[in-house]
Design a protein around this motif. Structure first.
Motif, mmCIF file in Angstrom:
data_model
loop_
_atom_site.group_PDB
_atom_site.id
_atom_site.type_symbol
_atom_site.label_atom_id
_atom_site.label_comp_id
_atom_site.label_asym_id
_atom_site.label_seq_id
_atom_site.Cartn_x
_atom_site.Cartn_y
_atom_site.Cartn_z
ATOM 1 N N PRO A 72 31.794 -9.578 -32.949
ATOM 2 C CA PRO A 72 31.313 -10.518 -33.974
ATOM 3 C C PRO A 72 32.395 -11.303 -34.688
ATOM 4 C CG PRO A 72 31.135 -8.241 -34.739
ATOM 5 C CD PRO A 72 31.470 -8.177 -33.294
ATOM 6 N N TRP A 73 33.645 -10.789 -34.730
ATOM 7 C CA TRP A 73 34.680 -11.493 -35.477
ATOM 8 C C TRP A 73 35.758 -12.086 -34.575
ATOM 9 C CZ3 TRP A 73 32.931 -6.577 -37.150
ATOM 10 C CH2 TRP A 73 32.045 -6.644 -38.222
ATOM 11 N N ASN A 74 35.467 -12.189 -33.293
ATOM 12 C CA ASN A 74 36.423 -12.785 -32.377
ATOM 13 C C ASN A 74 36.474 -14.297 -32.575
ATOM 14 O OD1 ASN A 74 37.261 -13.972 -29.575
ATOM 15 N ND2 ASN A 74 37.853 -11.819 -29.523
ATOM 16 N N GLN A 75 37.649 -14.895 -32.386
ATOM 17 C CA GLN A 75 37.792 -16.329 -32.573
ATOM 18 C C GLN A 75 36.910 -17.126 -31.624
ATOM 19 O OE1 GLN A 75 41.886 -17.563 -32.501
ATOM 20 N NE2 GLN A 75 42.550 -15.990 -33.943
ATOM 21 N N ALA A 76 36.591 -16.547 -30.477
ATOM 22 C CA ALA A 76 35.727 -17.239 -29.514
ATOM 23 C C ALA A 76 34.252 -17.038 -29.831
ATOM 24 C CB ALA A 76 36.025 -16.754 -28.102
ATOM 25 N N GLY A 77 33.952 -16.386 -30.943
ATOM 26 C CA GLY A 77 32.553 -16.186 -31.341
ATOM 27 C C GLY A 77 31.807 -15.283 -30.382
ATOM 28 N N SER A 78 30.622 -15.689 -29.976
ATOM 29 C CA SER A 78 29.762 -14.857 -29.139
ATOM 30 C C SER A 78 30.066 -15.002 -27.646
ATOM 31 C CB SER A 78 28.294 -15.214 -29.384
ATOM 32 O OG SER A 78 28.049 -16.572 -29.038
ATOM 33 N N HIS A 79 31.097 -15.757 -27.273
ATOM 34 C CA HIS A 79 31.368 -15.986 -25.861
ATOM 35 C C HIS A 79 31.762 -14.712 -25.122
ATOM 36 C CE1 HIS A 79 31.684 -20.138 -27.408
ATOM 37 N NE2 HIS A 79 31.282 -20.480 -26.198
ATOM 38 N N TYR A 80 32.281 -13.715 -25.844
ATOM 39 C CA TYR A 80 32.658 -12.456 -25.220
ATOM 40 C C TYR A 80 31.499 -11.459 -25.149
ATOM 41 C CZ TYR A 80 37.669 -13.507 -25.017
ATOM 42 O OH TYR A 80 38.894 -14.040 -24.711
ATOM 43 N N ASN A 81 30.407 -11.710 -25.836
ATOM 44 C CA ASN A 81 29.282 -10.781 -25.835
ATOM 45 C C ASN A 81 28.685 -10.671 -24.429
ATOM 46 O OD1 ASN A 81 29.805 -10.834 -28.543
ATOM 47 N ND2 ASN A 81 27.849 -11.748 -29.142
ATOM 48 N N TYR A 82 28.244 -9.472 -24.079
ATOM 49 C CA TYR A 82 27.621 -9.319 -22.762
ATOM 50 C C TYR A 82 26.679 -8.118 -22.754
ATOM 51 C CZ TYR A 82 30.963 -5.537 -21.685
ATOM 52 O OH TYR A 82 31.686 -4.367 -21.699
ATOM 53 N N ASP A 83 25.877 -8.035 -21.706
ATOM 54 C CA ASP A 83 24.905 -6.959 -21.505
ATOM 55 C C ASP A 83 25.219 -6.251 -20.194
ATOM 56 O OD1 ASP A 83 23.051 -7.781 -23.785
ATOM 57 O OD2 ASP A 83 23.041 -9.585 -22.544
ATOM 58 N N GLU A 84 24.787 -4.987 -20.106
ATOM 59 C CA GLU A 84 25.086 -4.214 -18.896
ATOM 60 C C GLU A 84 24.009 -3.172 -18.643
ATOM 61 O OE1 GLU A 84 29.263 -3.332 -17.583
ATOM 62 O OE2 GLU A 84 28.659 -1.307 -18.206
ATOM 63 N N VAL A 85 23.722 -2.939 -17.373
ATOM 64 C CA VAL A 85 22.801 -1.894 -16.929
ATOM 65 C C VAL A 85 23.603 -0.897 -16.097
ATOM 66 C CG1 VAL A 85 20.738 -1.368 -15.583
ATOM 67 C CG2 VAL A 85 20.857 -3.490 -16.905
ATOM 68 N N ASP A 86 23.463 0.386 -16.398
ATOM 69 C CA ASP A 86 24.244 1.413 -15.703
ATOM 70 C C ASP A 86 23.330 2.532 -15.210
ATOM 71 O OD1 ASP A 86 27.225 0.708 -16.235
ATOM 72 O OD2 ASP A 86 26.269 0.539 -18.199
ATOM 73 N N PHE A 87 23.687 3.067 -14.032
ATOM 74 C CA PHE A 87 23.019 4.244 -13.493
ATOM 75 C C PHE A 87 24.080 5.262 -13.128
ATOM 76 C CE2 PHE A 87 21.510 6.733 -9.843
ATOM 77 C CZ PHE A 87 20.433 7.367 -10.448
ATOM 78 N N ASP A 88 23.885 6.504 -13.566
ATOM 79 C CA ASP A 88 24.846 7.574 -13.341
ATOM 80 C C ASP A 88 24.136 8.768 -12.705
ATOM 81 O OD1 ASP A 88 27.631 8.853 -14.135
ATOM 82 O OD2 ASP A 88 26.095 10.300 -14.728
ATOM 83 N N LEU A 89 24.741 9.296 -11.652
ATOM 84 C CA LEU A 89 24.223 10.482 -10.984
ATOM 85 C C LEU A 89 25.289 11.566 -11.070
ATOM 86 C CD1 LEU A 89 21.822 11.584 -9.322
ATOM 87 C CD2 LEU A 89 23.039 10.822 -7.260
#
Length: 203
Positions: A72-89
């Protein structure tokens, strides 16, 4: 993360809160100081996840999670925000096979582009932590990540080390490295091997 420093190789203070119930529902939140670009001031990474875990027989356990990462406080704003889906066995709790997918993983494209772009990222890894005697265990992991977008490519990463459990405190020493291809995808010292020391306090 996957062999890439999120703190520009500086120490990081992290807080991880997790909730799980008997039905298998999982939820949690994570916070850490970060510095993705060494030329920028330090920032904070905030993330949250929800998921589900269940036993798959006597020795296997599966886990599925959806996470969101924000800076939230990065100079590039929300450009670094991302989503991820993970599966672990997991096998007997010490051997893990993981796969991850992000539709909008951030990549900085250098000249002549010079902007941040959200690209797809696919990753797979295997990791283990095996007790060898008393409270001492060995750790190891290896994986591969592929990022899409312009000048797309992938890189391998790996780590090895040891951990010692002392009541609610765990001390970990490990060496982390990537193949040289990581430098073409990230603008920090991604391909430089690093020793890391971690202290984990559980409460």
């Amino acid at each position: 993360m996957r062999g890439i420093s999120r703190s520009s190789d500086h120490p990081a203070l992290q807080l991880d809160l997790q909730y799980a119930n008997l039905s298998g529902f999982l939820a949690g939140a994570f916070a850490s100081n970060t510095q993705i670009d060494s030329s920028e001031r330090r920032d904070v990474e905030l993330s949250g996840f929800v998921g589900y875990a269940r036993d798959l027989g006597d020795e296997w356990r599966g886990r599925f999670m959806v996470s969101h990462y924000a800076y939230p406080w990065n100079q590039a704003g929300s450009h670094y925000n991302y989503d991820e889906v993970d599966f672990d066995l997991a096998y007997q709790g010490w051997l893990h096979f993981s796969m991850g997918y992000s539709p909008n993983s951030p990549r900085f494209l250098p000249w002549p582009h010079s902007y941040i772009l959200g690209v797809s990222e696919k990753s797979a890894e295997v990791s283990l932590q095996r007790q060898v005697f008393d409270k001492f265990s060995l750790t190891a992991g290896a994986g591969y990540s592929f990022l899409g977008g312009p000048e797309s490519g992938g890189y391998a990463y790996w780590s090895g080390g040891a951990a010692y459990d002392f009541h609610s405190l765990t001390l970990v020493l490990s060496y982390v490295n990537t193949t040289a291809e990581a430098k073409a995808l990230f603008y920090n010292a991604a391909a430089t091997g690093q020793w890391t020391a971690t202290a984990i306090w559980r409460f």
